[in-house]
Design an enzyme around this catalytic site. Sequence first.
Site, short mmCIF file in Angstrom:
data_model
loop_
_atom_site.label_atom_id
_atom_site.label_comp_id
_atom_site.label_asym_id
_atom_site.label_seq_id
_atom_site.Cartn_x
_atom_site.Cartn_y
_atom_site.Cartn_z
N SER A 132 -22.67 -35.13 20.63
CA SER A 132 -23.46 -36.08 21.41
C SER A 132 -24.94 -35.70 21.35
O SER A 132 -25.52 -35.69 20.26
CB SER A 132 -22.92 -36.12 22.85
OG SER A 132 -23.39 -37.24 23.53
N HIS B 239 -14.95 -39.46 23.35
CA HIS B 239 -16.22 -38.81 23.04
C HIS B 239 -16.05 -37.30 22.87
O HIS B 239 -16.74 -36.68 22.08
CB HIS B 239 -17.21 -39.12 24.17
CG HIS B 239 -18.64 -38.87 23.83
ND1 HIS B 239 -19.22 -39.28 22.64
CD2 HIS B 239 -19.64 -38.26 24.53
CE1 HIS B 239 -20.50 -38.93 22.62
NE2 HIS B 239 -20.77 -38.31 23.75
N GLU C 111 -13.98 -43.88 21.28
CA GLU C 111 -15.07 -43.25 22.04
C GLU C 111 -16.22 -44.21 22.32
O GLU C 111 -16.17 -45.40 22.00
CB GLU C 111 -15.55 -42.01 21.32
CG GLU C 111 -16.34 -42.27 20.05
CD GLU C 111 -17.30 -41.10 19.79
OE1 GLU C 111 -18.33 -41.06 20.48
OE2 GLU C 111 -17.01 -40.27 18.91
#
EC number: 3.4.11.5
Length: 304
Positions: A111, A275, A248
Amino acid sequence: MKTGSKIITLDNGYHLWTNTQGQGDIHLLALHGGPGGNHEYWEDTAEQLKKQGLDVQVTMYDQLGSLYSDQPDYSDPEIAKKYLTYEYFLDEVDEVREKLGLDNFYLIGQSWGGLLVQEYAVKYGQHLKGAIISSMVDEIDDYVAAVNRRRQEVLPQTEIDFMHKCEANNDYDNERYQEDVHILNINFVDRKQPSKLYHLKDLGGSAVYHAFQGDNEFVITGKLKDWHFRDQLHKIKVPTLLTFGENETMPIATAKIMQKEIPNSRLVTTPDGGHHHMVDNPAVYYKHLADFIKSVENGTFKGE
């Protein structure tokens, strides 16, 4: 490098918590998301890679403002101006690398950490053997569109309208709103429940998260709303793995564009992964990662 925890002192005087696991001559530095998240989902990375027949020494750390590392007083405008920037966190990665004595290493980021991997590979790519971008796109507008589509998949329109009303009124603490966020989280962020990543109490990092992201994964009100990096991707020259969960928040359609823009890259996806797909489906996630590292090590890696 010795295994276990080590506190390093940055040139700015702040202290960062680091931890190294595993053995071997291959080194992997792991960056967490958030920003303001923490190292936890990397804790078993060395063990998971060993299950795939690969000995790797994995080092993780909590970035400034996160969990076990120092947490500056970001309410001080001068401190916020100096340390709540992309430039600070990017250069922090390289200072950590230097103080740990790493070179010719692999860098993985999830991320927000994947954003830093992209920037690091452009600015400091001479230190890398390979880069792994986990669940991070290069264009934030694509992410915003994707999370709005995700709301439509699991929430009735009445709840979506209610969430938008709360967001317009900055009413993020609303209990009903947070219940809706939880539904989204268990569908698209932490699909494996009960999640190993939920704390009993917030242990810090929220100041950094709010400055860049906002209240939660499904709104962007902070600095990340201006993230655009596509015109820089062609400068990433090291072998690169893009890895995304199939269920995700980040759009795989954008990942496919990134794979075409990054010269020597490959895209893989994790079934039933959100995610945090390294936790949701570790067997597949770490097989992809191990296969990538093995192919770079033996000189057979080829981008798609």
